[in-house]
Scaffold this motif. Structure first.
Motif, mmCIF file in Angstrom:
data_model
loop_
_atom_site.group_PDB
_atom_site.id
_atom_site.type_symbol
_atom_site.label_atom_id
_atom_site.label_comp_id
_atom_site.label_asym_id
_atom_site.label_seq_id
_atom_site.Cartn_x
_atom_site.Cartn_y
_atom_site.Cartn_z
ATOM 1 N N LEU A 109 -4.926 -6.291 -9.515
ATOM 2 C CA LEU A 109 -5.395 -6.598 -10.857
ATOM 3 C C LEU A 109 -3.960 -6.502 -11.726
ATOM 4 N N LEU A 110 -3.599 -7.484 -12.546
ATOM 5 C CA LEU A 110 -2.376 -7.296 -13.230
ATOM 6 C C LEU A 110 -2.700 -7.704 -14.803
ATOM 7 N N LEU B 72 -5.578 -11.110 -3.008
ATOM 8 C CA LEU B 72 -5.981 -11.710 -4.177
ATOM 9 C C LEU B 72 -5.290 -10.943 -5.221
ATOM 10 N N ILE B 73 -4.651 -11.985 -6.077
ATOM 11 C CA ILE B 73 -3.875 -11.401 -7.455
ATOM 12 C C ILE B 73 -4.227 -11.978 -8.497
ATOM 13 N N VAL B 74 -4.857 -11.297 -9.526
ATOM 14 C CA VAL B 74 -5.205 -11.802 -10.464
ATOM 15 C C VAL B 74 -4.844 -11.201 -11.712
ATOM 16 N N VAL C 279 2.168 -14.303 -12.180
ATOM 17 C CA VAL C 279 0.907 -13.908 -10.845
ATOM 18 C C VAL C 279 1.642 -14.634 -9.574
ATOM 19 N N SER C 280 2.298 -15.771 -9.582
ATOM 20 C CA SER C 280 2.843 -16.454 -8.587
ATOM 21 C C SER C 280 4.196 -15.399 -7.955
ATOM 22 N N ALA C 281 4.921 -15.053 -8.941
ATOM 23 C CA ALA C 281 5.948 -14.226 -8.461
ATOM 24 C C ALA C 281 5.627 -12.875 -7.744
ATOM 25 N N GLU C 282 4.255 -12.600 -8.044
ATOM 26 C CA GLU C 282 4.007 -11.362 -7.347
ATOM 27 C C GLU C 282 3.562 -11.578 -5.909
ATOM 28 N N ALA C 283 3.401 -12.763 -5.516
ATOM 29 C CA ALA C 283 2.597 -13.027 -4.153
ATOM 30 C C ALA C 283 3.501 -12.428 -2.778
ATOM 31 N N ARG C 284 2.947 -12.107 -1.856
ATOM 32 C CA ARG C 284 3.817 -11.504 -0.961
ATOM 33 C C ARG C 284 3.477 -12.352 0.485
ATOM 34 N N GLY C 285 2.707 -13.265 0.208
ATOM 35 C CA GLY C 285 2.252 -14.133 1.719
ATOM 36 C C GLY C 285 3.324 -15.165 2.052
#
Length: 278
Positions: A62-63, A36-38, A78-84
């Motif tokens: 948390l960013l 979960l990235i917020v 926030v989408s660019a940080e996704a790893r899944g």
């Protein structure tokens, strides 16, 4: 370090009253390896402090998104940080229903040619009272090829797939599409989905999967004119770019239905604004 299977990303802005429920609804999902990235985008309220209550969970990142750039900056950051392998963007005032993430992961696992799945959603007002229990996927009867799904949503004159919280996408396809398409801001969700559907198929999820919170900022009769202008302009742009998918007839039908929907919104907005103000 192994990557999680699913990334749920939340672009937060002034969501302090709701962000705890949003984040809890993700972390309580069962049977899914997730992160979960917020990202907080210069909120003026206590959103960051509320987010911090979840900082000890190893699944949470948390960013801070620097000021400027509006929603586009936060969506893309926030989408660019996704790893899944799979990604869901969940607005900071919406939340997921139990079991929805596991169900949607299974749908995409069973349909490798699909780039996205979308669930029906529950609409609630700012107080959390249910307005509509199961909404969306109008006219969708089953799986669709990408081009078929694009024509369907254009001819409907509306985003039949729903808000981002109802959609699970393949991250690789979102990256290939250049992340979120804000050229027509009111249509950012639909335009982005269409960019993905140019790469693969669509599989519906008939069960309600997310809760979309209506808010007073949406209750503007003047906004309906802007929405219609955005829809008709986008249809013309897409027709010009992809005449192999859309005909002039598709655009005419879609624009007519978009205009009719705008008129219905005028009435609905007045009724719901009165209800939410009482």
């Amino acid at each position: 370090m192994s990557h999680p299977r699913v990334s749920v990303v939340v672009p937060a802005y002034n969501n302090e009253p709701f962000i705890r429920q949003t984040m809890s609804s993700v972390l309580e999902q069962d049977g899914v390896d997730l992160e979960l990235i917020v990202a907080d985008h210069s909120s003026k309220d206590a959103t960051w402090d509320a987010m911090g209550e979840f900082a000890d969970d190893p699944r949470v990142r948390l960013l801070v998104t620097p000021a400027g750039g509006g929603a586009e900056a936060n969506f893309n950051r926030v989408s660019a940080e996704a790893r899944g392998d799979l990604i869901k963007l969940l607005p900071g005032d919406d939340y997921l229903l139990p079991g929805s993430l596991r169900r949607q992961v299974a749908i995409l696992d069973e349909n490798p040619a699909a780039v996205l799945t979308a669930a029906r959603r529950r609409l609630v007002d700012a107080r959390g009272d249910v307005v509509v229990n199961a909404y969306g996927l109008k006219g969708v009867r089953g799986p669709m090829r990408g081009a078929e799904a694009i024509r369907h949503t254009v001819r409907a004159g509306s985003n039949v797939f729903g808000e981002p919280g109802s959609v699970l996408m393949r991250r690789q396809a979102l990256d290939a599409a250049g992340l979120w398409d804000f050229r027509f801001p009111y249509l950012v969700d639909q335009a982005t989905y269409i960019n993905l559907l140019l790469q693969g198929d669509f599989i519906p999820d008939a069960e309600p999967g997310a809760v979309f919170r209506l808010n007073n900022g949406q209750w503007s009769v003047a906004l309906t004119d802007y929405q219609y202008q955005q829809v008709s302009s986008y249809h013309r742009d897409l027709r010009q770019r992809r005449p192999d998918i859309l005909t002039e007839g598709d655009v005419r039908v879609g624009n007519r239905n978009a205009w009719l929907m705008a008129q219905r919104r005028r009435v609905t907005y007045r009724i719901l604004k009165k209800r939410m103000s009482s």
